[in-house]
Design an enzyme around this catalytic site. Structure first.
Site, PDB file in Angstrom:
ATOM      1  N   HIS A   1     -11.969  -6.872  -8.118  1.00  0.00           N
ATOM      2  CA  HIS A   1     -11.638  -5.796  -7.488  1.00  0.00           C
ATOM      3  C   HIS A   1     -10.473  -5.101  -8.129  1.00  0.00           C
ATOM      4  O   HIS A   1      -9.644  -5.617  -8.595  1.00  0.00           O
ATOM      5  CB  HIS A   1     -10.968  -6.243  -5.989  1.00  0.00           C
ATOM      6  CG  HIS A   1     -10.452  -5.184  -4.971  1.00  0.00           C
ATOM      7  ND1 HIS A   1     -10.707  -3.856  -5.107  1.00  0.00           N
ATOM      8  CD2 HIS A   1      -9.338  -5.301  -4.223  1.00  0.00           C
ATOM      9  CE1 HIS A   1     -10.055  -3.328  -3.993  1.00  0.00           C
ATOM     10  NE2 HIS A   1      -9.173  -4.182  -3.749  1.00  0.00           N
TER      11      HIS A   1
ATOM     12  N   HIS B   1      -4.889 -13.282  -1.382  1.00  0.00           N
ATOM     13  CA  HIS B   1      -3.249 -13.193  -1.051  1.00  0.00           C
ATOM     14  C   HIS B   1      -3.325 -14.275   0.017  1.00  0.00           C
ATOM     15  O   HIS B   1      -4.181 -14.679   0.875  1.00  0.00           O
ATOM     16  CB  HIS B   1      -3.287 -12.011  -0.064  1.00  0.00           C
ATOM     17  CG  HIS B   1      -3.427 -10.449  -0.803  1.00  0.00           C
ATOM     18  ND1 HIS B   1      -2.336 -10.089  -1.843  1.00  0.00           N
ATOM     19  CD2 HIS B   1      -4.197  -9.619  -0.753  1.00  0.00           C
ATOM     20  CE1 HIS B   1      -2.619  -8.831  -2.155  1.00  0.00           C
ATOM     21  NE2 HIS B   1      -4.024  -8.522  -1.843  1.00  0.00           N
TER      22      HIS B   1
ATOM     23  N   HIS C   1     -12.861  -4.551   0.628  1.00  0.00           N
ATOM     24  CA  HIS C   1     -12.878  -3.180   1.388  1.00  0.00           C
ATOM     25  C   HIS C   1     -12.832  -2.095   0.287  1.00  0.00           C
ATOM     26  O   HIS C   1     -12.474  -0.893   0.880  1.00  0.00           O
ATOM     27  CB  HIS C   1     -11.459  -3.174   2.173  1.00  0.00           C
ATOM     28  CG  HIS C   1     -10.184  -3.026   1.074  1.00  0.00           C
ATOM     29  ND1 HIS C   1      -9.176  -2.077   1.311  1.00  0.00           N
ATOM     30  CD2 HIS C   1      -9.743  -3.850   0.271  1.00  0.00           C
ATOM     31  CE1 HIS C   1      -8.414  -2.374   0.381  1.00  0.00           C
ATOM     32  NE2 HIS C   1      -8.605  -3.405  -0.072  1.00  0.00           N
TER      33      HIS C   1
ATOM     34  N   TYR D   1      -4.154  -8.598   8.903  1.00  0.00           N
ATOM     35  CA  TYR D   1      -4.911  -8.320   7.689  1.00  0.00           C
ATOM     36  C   TYR D   1      -6.215  -7.715   7.998  1.00  0.00           C
ATOM     37  O   TYR D   1      -6.706  -6.649   7.793  1.00  0.00           O
ATOM     38  CB  TYR D   1      -5.168  -9.576   6.691  1.00  0.00           C
ATOM     39  CG  TYR D   1      -5.458  -9.113   5.361  1.00  0.00           C
ATOM     40  CD1 TYR D   1      -4.497  -9.109   4.247  1.00  0.00           C
ATOM     41  CD2 TYR D   1      -6.709  -8.834   4.885  1.00  0.00           C
ATOM     42  CE1 TYR D   1      -4.673  -9.086   3.016  1.00  0.00           C
ATOM     43  CE2 TYR D   1      -7.090  -8.647   3.727  1.00  0.00           C
ATOM     44  CZ  TYR D   1      -6.034  -8.690   2.508  1.00  0.00           C
ATOM     45  OH  TYR D   1      -6.300  -8.350   1.541  1.00  0.00           O
TER      46      TYR D   1
ATOM     47  N   ASP E   1      -3.063  -4.331  -6.943  1.00  0.00           N
ATOM     48  CA  ASP E   1      -2.170  -5.274  -6.774  1.00  0.00           C
ATOM     49  C   ASP E   1      -2.892  -6.553  -7.393  1.00  0.00           C
ATOM     50  O   ASP E   1      -2.518  -7.842  -7.536  1.00  0.00           O
ATOM     51  CB  ASP E   1      -1.987  -5.840  -5.256  1.00  0.00           C
ATOM     52  CG  ASP E   1      -3.369  -5.576  -4.305  1.00  0.00           C
ATOM     53  OD1 ASP E   1      -4.106  -4.608  -4.811  1.00  0.00           O
ATOM     54  OD2 ASP E   1      -3.554  -6.073  -3.478  1.00  0.00           O
TER      55      ASP E   1
ATOM     56  N   GLU F   1      -7.950  -2.684  -7.299  1.00  0.00           N
ATOM     57  CA  GLU F   1      -6.970  -2.310  -6.618  1.00  0.00           C
ATOM     58  C   GLU F   1      -5.745  -2.750  -7.256  1.00  0.00           C
ATOM     59  O   GLU F   1      -5.842  -3.845  -7.898  1.00  0.00           O
ATOM     60  CB  GLU F   1      -6.654  -2.681  -4.980  1.00  0.00           C
ATOM     61  CG  GLU F   1      -5.752  -1.611  -4.504  1.00  0.00           C
ATOM     62  CD  GLU F   1      -5.999  -1.958  -2.734  1.00  0.00           C
ATOM     63  OE1 GLU F   1      -6.806  -2.462  -2.014  1.00  0.00           O
ATOM     64  OE2 GLU F   1      -4.919  -1.109  -2.491  1.00  0.00           O
TER      65      GLU F   1
ATOM     66  N   ASP G   1      -9.915 -10.092  -1.632  1.00  0.00           N
ATOM     67  CA  ASP G   1      -9.111  -9.446  -0.286  1.00  0.00           C
ATOM     68  C   ASP G   1      -9.680 -10.377   0.940  1.00  0.00           C
ATOM     69  O   ASP G   1      -8.989 -10.467   1.761  1.00  0.00           O
ATOM     70  CB  ASP G   1      -9.105  -8.089  -0.216  1.00  0.00           C
ATOM     71  CG  ASP G   1      -7.863  -7.413  -1.068  1.00  0.00           C
ATOM     72  OD1 ASP G   1      -7.192  -8.023  -1.505  1.00  0.00           O
ATOM     73  OD2 ASP G   1      -8.366  -6.383  -1.396  1.00  0.00           O
TER      74      ASP G   1
ATOM     75  N   HIS H   1       0.789  -1.277   0.061  1.00  0.00           N
ATOM     76  CA  HIS H   1      -0.066  -0.147   0.021  1.00  0.00           C
ATOM     77  C   HIS H   1       0.961   1.425   0.064  1.00  0.00           C
ATOM     78  O   HIS H   1       0.664   2.103   0.818  1.00  0.00           O
ATOM     79  CB  HIS H   1      -0.993   0.157   1.246  1.00  0.00           C
ATOM     80  CG  HIS H   1      -2.386  -0.807   1.110  1.00  0.00           C
ATOM     81  ND1 HIS H   1      -3.121  -1.062   2.189  1.00  0.00           N
ATOM     82  CD2 HIS H   1      -2.792  -1.102   0.132  1.00  0.00           C
ATOM     83  CE1 HIS H   1      -3.901  -1.742   1.702  1.00  0.00           C
ATOM     84  NE2 HIS H   1      -3.871  -2.109   0.442  1.00  0.00           N
TER      85      HIS H   1
HETATM   86 FE1  FEO Z   1      -7.433  -4.336  -1.916  1.00  0.00          FE
HETATM   87 FE2  FEO Z   1      -5.472  -6.974  -2.110  1.00  0.00          FE
HETATM   88  O1  FEO Z   1      -6.022  -5.212  -2.644  1.00  0.00           O
END
Ligand code: FEO
Length: 394
Positions: A78, A224, A144, A191, A82, A80, A163, A22
């Site tokens: 999602h 993850h 999230h 997490y 990553d 984001e 996530d 992040h």
């Molecule tokens: Fe919210 Fe693993 O990205």
């Protein structure tokens, strides 16, 4: 490329080297993985990608299983980066593939990539036939991000939860039953505490909604860390517990200090807590990992914050902790403040105001010591710790 279920392949990347995530704001002591999945049926489907710097490794794995040009659908659970960062490289190879996105994704994907990729928007309960199986979509708004979505694969009975239920945990193994359980839960809790705490009410509602959907879940394939194969609902049960934010009878003491006066106070307060039978962990904010401190706070009923007065305020190292406290919106906590001062002495009052702003009640009026604490002051700190300990037990 583990086949995690019949016709469902892991095509993710393990990032052993990363330690800050992040944009360096989140510590990941054990690295991480970016999990993506290829489903081969009458249609070929990719669920999520990996962070952009790892695109070559990801595409190399994909090519061993399929010609990317033959991909029909790319599910973006999602946006984001990553998880979506390899989309541009991927879509150059399969420009006719249709992106499947949630209603939130319909704005976040164009907002990130400014491309006119074919796109289909889905909502909770929508189903997409891919041949012998179907994909079932479950929007998980604010778990999230507004765009977060789960994808369930019928037949394989795998819930791809992005996530949610994840851990920043690099490993050569893909499944929960193959790794050290203590390490796994340390990372899963870290997490949750650092990413999902503010959305705990939504977590509870989403779990109820999932249960009501009666999906037979034989595996939870998070984006993850390892996938929950053995007793997969154990992490759902744990999330239910964490989302209630019921604290343990323990305390976290965090302080900032310049010439050790506030540090001496912190140690004496911790001793007093111990004398009252309350375990506490003590951190110097300037040199401690903020995310690890948030895990301790997550577990604790009592947060004790200390800072000497510095430029009529609190030390900058403590300010970072305050910002995290505000943002993570912990519930069911009580707070207390302490600190040394030389002349103006505002820090304790400011810390108490911060607690109130975070809706954390101040359990006992703060404790200030002028200059360096004498033995009598330290005795007072211990007594203060004992009193706080009694309040934790109450
Ligand atoms: Fe919210 Fe693993 O990205």
């Amino acid at each position: 490329m583990t086949e995690i279920a019949k016709g469902v392949h892991w095509v993710g990347v393990t990032d052993w080297g990363i330690r800050r995530f992040h944009g360096h704001e989140l510590s990941v002591h054990r690295g991480t993985t970016y999990n993506a999945f290829l489903i081969k049926d009458e249609k070929t489907v990719l669920v999520d990608t990996v962070w952009g710097p790892h695109a070559d490794e990801f595409l190399g794995k994909l090519r061993q299983l399929v010609d990317p040009a033959s991909i029909d659908y790319v599910v973006v659970n999602h946006c984001e980066p990553d998880h979506s960062g390899s989309l541009p490289a991927l879509m150059r190879l399969c420009p006719k593939a249709t992106l499947i996105v949630s209603r939130g994704g319909a704005t976040s994907v164009p907002g990130h990539y400014h491309e006119s990729w074919p796109m289909k928007t889905v909502k909770t309960g929508d189903r997409l036939s891919i041949g012998t199986r179907e994909l079932v979509f479950v929007e998980a708004t604010m778990l999230h991000w507004p765009d977060t979505m789960f994808t369930y694969v019928t037949g394989a009975n795998v819930l791809m939860s992005n996530d949610a239920f994840g851990q920043h945990y690099a490993t050569a193994f893909r499944f929960n039953d193959l790794v050290d359980e203590e390490e796994l839960y340390e990372e899963a809790l870290k997490y949750y505490a650092n990413i999902l705490t503010p959305y705990s009410d939504r977590v509870l509602k989403k779990i109820d909604e999932l249960v009501a959907m009666n999906l037979k879940i034989e595996m939870i394939a998070t984006s993850h860390g390892v996938l929950w194969r053995k007793d997969p609902l154990q992490i759902v049960t744990k999330y239910r517990e964490w989302a209630t934010q019921k604290p343990e009878p323990r305390a976290t003491v965090i302080y900032g200090t310049m010439w050790n006066a506030t540090e001496h106070m912190a140690k004496s307060i911790s001793e007093g807590l111990g004398e009252a039978g309350i375990e506490s962990k003590v951190f110097n904010a300037a040199i401690s990992d903020t995310n690890d401190m948030m895990v301790e706070i997550f577990r604790s009923r009592l947060i004790v914050l200390g800072s000497c007065t510095y430029n009529n305020g609190v030390l900058p190292s403590v300010t970072k902790t305050l910002e995290e406290l505000r943002g993570l919106r912990f519930k069911n906590k009580i707070g207390a403040a302490f600190g040394s001062y030389g002349w103006s002495g505002e820090s304790v009052k400011l810390l108490e105001e911060h607690f109130e702003a975070c809706q954390i009640p101040v359990a006992k009026e703060g404790l200030r010591v002028k200059w360096q604490p004498a033995q009598a002051d330290l005795d007072q700190c211990r007594a203060y710790g004992r009193d706080l300990g009694a309040l934790v037990k109450a």
